[in-house]
Motif scaffolding. Structure first.
Motif, PDB file in Angstrom:
ATOM      1  N   PRO A 278     132.065  42.324  85.767  1.00 18.67           N
ATOM      2  CA  PRO A 278     133.368  41.671  85.610  1.00 18.67           C
ATOM      3  C   PRO A 278     133.835  41.049  86.933  1.00 18.67           C
ATOM      4  N   GLN A 279     134.412  39.865  86.839  1.00 22.76           N
ATOM      5  CA  GLN A 279     134.985  39.221  88.022  1.00 22.76           C
ATOM      6  C   GLN A 279     136.509  39.115  87.912  1.00 22.76           C
ATOM      7  N   GLU A 280     136.991  38.836  86.728  1.00 17.34           N
ATOM      8  CA  GLU A 280     138.434  38.774  86.481  1.00 17.34           C
ATOM      9  C   GLU A 280     138.717  39.387  85.123  1.00 17.34           C
ATOM     10  N   GLY A 281     139.602  40.353  85.073  1.00 17.60           N
ATOM     11  CA  GLY A 281     139.964  40.990  83.821  1.00 17.60           C
ATOM     12  C   GLY A 281     139.115  42.196  83.505  1.00 17.60           C
ATOM     13  N   ALA A 282     139.776  43.312  83.194  1.00 21.41           N
ATOM     14  CA  ALA A 282     139.078  44.550  82.855  1.00 21.41           C
ATOM     15  C   ALA A 282     138.613  44.521  81.404  1.00 21.41           C
ATOM     16  N   LEU A 283     137.501  45.234  81.144  1.00 26.43           N
ATOM     17  CA  LEU A 283     136.925  45.302  79.808  1.00 26.43           C
ATOM     18  C   LEU A 283     136.959  46.740  79.306  1.00 26.43           C
ATOM     19  N   ALA A 284     137.212  46.907  78.022  1.00 23.93           N
ATOM     20  CA  ALA A 284     136.987  48.186  77.337  1.00 23.93           C
ATOM     21  C   ALA A 284     135.779  47.968  76.442  1.00 23.93           C
ATOM     22  N   ILE A 285     134.682  48.656  76.744  1.00 20.68           N
ATOM     23  CA  ILE A 285     133.436  48.462  76.017  1.00 20.68           C
ATOM     24  C   ILE A 285     133.182  49.697  75.158  1.00 20.68           C
ATOM     25  N   ASP A 286     133.380  49.551  73.854  1.00 15.45           N
ATOM     26  CA  ASP A 286     133.084  50.629  72.918  1.00 15.45           C
ATOM     27  C   ASP A 286     131.606  50.559  72.563  1.00 15.45           C
ATOM     28  N   THR A 287     130.877  51.650  72.798  1.00 13.23           N
ATOM     29  CA  THR A 287     129.461  51.700  72.485  1.00 13.23           C
ATOM     30  C   THR A 287     129.202  52.827  71.498  1.00 13.23           C
ATOM     31  N   GLU A 288     127.989  52.867  70.980  1.00 12.87           N
ATOM     32  CA  GLU A 288     127.624  53.938  70.057  1.00 12.87           C
ATOM     33  C   GLU A 288     127.746  55.316  70.692  1.00 12.87           C
ATOM     34  N   MET A 289     127.698  55.389  72.020  1.00 12.72           N
ATOM     35  CA  MET A 289     127.702  56.681  72.701  1.00 12.72           C
ATOM     36  C   MET A 289     129.014  56.981  73.408  1.00 12.72           C
TER      37      MET A 289
ATOM     38  N   ARG B 199     136.596  37.211  82.736  1.00 14.09           N
ATOM     39  CA  ARG B 199     135.511  36.336  83.165  1.00 14.09           C
ATOM     40  C   ARG B 199     134.552  37.148  84.012  1.00 14.09           C
ATOM     41  N   GLY B 200     133.259  36.819  83.976  1.00 14.15           N
ATOM     42  CA  GLY B 200     132.309  37.561  84.781  1.00 14.15           C
ATOM     43  C   GLY B 200     130.886  37.091  84.568  1.00 14.15           C
ATOM     44  N   TYR B 201     129.939  37.957  84.937  1.00 11.43           N
ATOM     45  CA  TYR B 201     128.523  37.620  84.978  1.00 11.43           C
ATOM     46  C   TYR B 201     127.727  38.670  84.191  1.00 11.43           C
ATOM     47  N   VAL B 202     126.554  38.258  83.684  1.00 11.87           N
ATOM     48  CA  VAL B 202     125.668  39.172  82.954  1.00 11.87           C
ATOM     49  C   VAL B 202     124.231  38.892  83.374  1.00 11.87           C
ATOM     50  N   CYS B 203     123.499  39.954  83.685  1.00 15.28           N
ATOM     51  CA  CYS B 203     122.057  39.866  83.875  1.00 15.28           C
ATOM     52  C   CYS B 203     121.400  40.566  82.693  1.00 15.28           C
TER      53      CYS B 203
END
Length: 431
Positions: free
Chosen positions: A154-165, A194-198
């Motif tokens: 993440p570069q701007e803005g926090a994320l809440a990532i709900d995953t199976e675990m 906004r942000g980046y993903v590898c």
């Protein structure tokens, strides 16, 4: 729904966690009768016969088996999400981009992904895909990549990532890794992000060996966090989108896919706080190689030459004697894709490389500090200096990064990037 805001420490450790007491079977991974009628399912991130120290797998105990779904059909959203190999010709030119503009219409995290380039091949399970995202809406569906694990920056803005675990709350200056095949949903804490993903097609990310550094330094295993078990018992339709061999497919369940009540294993989503990185540096002379800033590495079949290294340039002290302190001019066998999370990067103080932006320097093509950074460095008083208020990162790979057509034609592309090295005067030799 159970509490989803707690974490367990450790990287690659075997973790056991249950959202309902008694849900984890004891003694057998797949007993004839799982507690509460749950379904046992193994998620394997490596081949069954991988060496024990490299074997990654987790047992999930869920309300319904993952196999219970209709056929997948092609999904035509996310128009700029692609996978290597690309049909564009490789370019030796140095490239730099402004930050992504915000979408004109509500766009969730999946549809907001834009591929800038990549290496290798999803079919051969080598290389990486490099994406940026700009999102303005919460996901009301699930997504997973069958092509590779996803490292989210993440570069701007926090994320809440709900995953199976479980849930990962991930803010700028933190990173998250979602293993290949794990379903997840992204909601936005501040309305936009906004942000980046590898997207790593190759061997899973792991901590680099420390060698002569010794037992401590760089990223410490105990600072990596995995979520506790959490589940969603919701009987209403949910779309699941998957990325498979570069294409996007979708199906619709009649229930939430986040129904894992308990799990145990060593393959799980995790997050890491970049500010906890223990920087190693020189206290005598000479600028050390950037490999001392490696957080995670995906090894290749050539020892010491990575499929992908994740490197950061955090706040730190610079104390070297009689030494040029920013990154020197260099040409590498490795290719470098850089992004900036916050502040300014000490090799690009002349402007143009801003938070949310990106740059690419492919293998064996010269790059280094711009003129303003060079002149400041050679003219500075070499006393101890604290570099603060900054966080840059680099995806470094052994392969040439081919850019997508979008990246080469985007209005965010800085067509004058070469000019940052255009004003250096010729050195003057004695007569």
């Amino acid at each position: 729904m159970t509490d989803a805001s707690r974490y367990l420490p450790g990287f690659g450790n075997h973790v056991s966690t249950e959202a309902v007491p008694g849900a984890l079977p004891i003694g057998r991974n797949s007993p004839q009768k799982v507690p509460f009628g749950l379904y046992a399912e193994q998620l394997s991130g490596t081949a069954f016969t991988a060496p024990r120290h490299e074997n990654r797998r987790t047992w999930l105990y869920r309300l319904r088996p993952t196999a219970q779904h209709p056929a997948f059909t092609p999904y035509h959203g996310a128009p700029h999400l692609q996978s290597a190999p690309f049909d564009t010709p490789p370019s030796p030119n140095r490239l730099r981009w402004d930050p992504l503009p915000w979408p004109d219409t509500p766009t969730d995290w999946v549809d907001g992904l834009i591929t800038y380039g990549g290496t290798g091949s999803v079919a051969d399970q080598t290389g990486v895909g490099i994406h940026l995202y700009a999102a303005t809406a919460d996901m009301d569906r699930a997504f997973f990549s069958a092509d590779g694990e996803l490292l989210i920056v993440p570069q701007e803005g926090a994320l809440a990532i709900d995953t199976e675990m479980g849930r990962l709350d991930v803010a700028p200056l933190q990173i998250a890794v979602i293993p290949r095949g794990v379903r997840f949903r992204v909601t936005l804490r501040g309305g936009r992000a906004r942000g980046y993903v590898c997207e790593n097609y190759g061997a899973a990310f792991r901590l680099p060996d420390l060698g002569p550094i010794g037992a401590n330094g760089l990223a410490n295993p105990r600072d990596f966090e995995v979520p506790v078990a959490w589940f969603e018992d919701r009987d209403r339709p949910c779309t699941v989108v998957q990325k498979f061999q570069g294409g996007l497919w979708q199906t619709t369940l009649d229930h939430s896919p986040f129904d894992v009540v308990a799990w145990h294993g060593n393959l799980a989503p995790y997050r890491y706080d970049l500010t906890r990185f223990n920087t190693i540096n020189t206290v005598s002379y000479d600028h050390p190689d950037p490999s001392i800033f490696t957080v995670l590495t995906s090894p290749s079949d050539t020892p010491g030459t990575a499929n992908c290294d994740v490197v950061i340039f955090p706040p730190r002290w610079m104390v070297a004697e009689g030494t040029f302190r920013p990154p020197w001019f260099h040409r590498n066998v490795m290719s470098e894709f850089m992004g900036l999370i916050a502040g300014a990067y000490d090799a690009k103080e002349g402007g143009g490389f801003v938070p949310g932006g990106a740059s690419l320097h492919n293998q064996m093509n010269g790059h280094g500090p711009d003129q303003a950074s060079y002149e400041k460095a050679v003219g500075s008083d070499l006393k101890p200096v604290r570099i603060d208020g900054t966080m840059a990162f680099m995806f470094e790979t052994r392969h040439v990064v081919r850019t997508t057509r979008w990246a080469t034609t985007s209005p965010t592309s800085q067509l004058d990037y070469d000019a940052v090295w255009g004003g250096f005067p010729k050195a003057t030799l004695p007569e």
